[in-house]
Design a protein around this motif. Sequence first.
Motif, short mmCIF file in Angstrom:
data_model
loop_
_atom_site.label_atom_id
_atom_site.label_comp_id
_atom_site.label_asym_id
_atom_site.label_seq_id
_atom_site.Cartn_x
_atom_site.Cartn_y
_atom_site.Cartn_z
N SER A 139 0.85 -1.19 0.00
CA SER A 139 0.00 0.00 0.00
C SER A 139 0.87 1.23 0.00
CB SER A 139 -0.90 0.02 1.24
OG SER A 139 -1.71 -1.12 1.28
N ARG B 95 -3.52 3.78 -0.54
CA ARG B 95 -4.01 3.16 -1.77
C ARG B 95 -3.39 1.77 -1.86
NH1 ARG B 95 -1.82 6.17 -5.34
NH2 ARG B 95 -3.47 7.69 -5.46
N LYS C 15 -7.71 0.52 -4.71
CA LYS C 15 -8.71 0.93 -3.71
C LYS C 15 -8.05 1.79 -2.63
CE LYS C 15 -12.07 -1.00 -0.53
NZ LYS C 15 -12.57 -2.22 0.10
N VAL C 16 -8.73 2.86 -2.22
CA VAL C 16 -8.22 3.75 -1.18
C VAL C 16 -8.92 3.41 0.13
CG1 VAL C 16 -8.02 6.14 -0.42
CG2 VAL C 16 -7.72 5.57 -2.83
N GLU D 79 -3.53 5.80 -12.32
CA GLU D 79 -4.67 6.42 -11.66
C GLU D 79 -5.60 7.15 -12.62
OE1 GLU D 79 -5.66 9.23 -7.86
OE2 GLU D 79 -3.72 8.27 -8.01
#
Length: 188
Positions: free
Chosen positions: A20, A42, A48-49, A99
């Motif tokens: 992460s 993230r 996914k955050v 992103e």
Amino acid sequence: MATTADIRNGLCIKFNDKISQIIEFQHVKPGKGPAFVRTKMRIIETGKVIDNTFSAGHKIEIVRVENREYQYLYQEDQDFIFMNNETFEQVTIPAKMIEKPAFLMEGMVCNILYDANDEVPLVVELPMYLISEVTYTEPGVKGDTATNSMKAATIATGAEVKVPLFIDMGEVIKIDTRTGVYVERVKN
């Protein structure tokens, strides 16, 4: 092993057996009770955050990453092809590792974070700003410069951004790639 005192933006850690990246963090020292660190991370493989709170002094495992410059070449189906400018080696990156792929322009130099232990690409970071031409927008009305009204515009990459009413087709603008927000008009 590192502790929560080592947390900073952009740091990659192993959290729940997944790599992460820290997006935001805040050290909190309440009047009562122990200090803690509130983070927004993230998950690299899914994008996914998540939010997580670490108690102060909590041990974290830092993942050693290397930042390498690559030039974006072209898109092939759902994958994007990048080239290392020093070795001319090409690497294929899936769309989920980028992103905001809509802001990629051919020839753009991007940073790719690599896991230094496994030599695996983790995430593609676009440059902070993108300068692009407006290819389509509704015509502006003379004198519409005093309000903060925005309208939709399409730029050369095909992405749609909100711009002020005074921006016309053919003008060159600067966009923040992290937020997708119009920054300023670029003078020729």
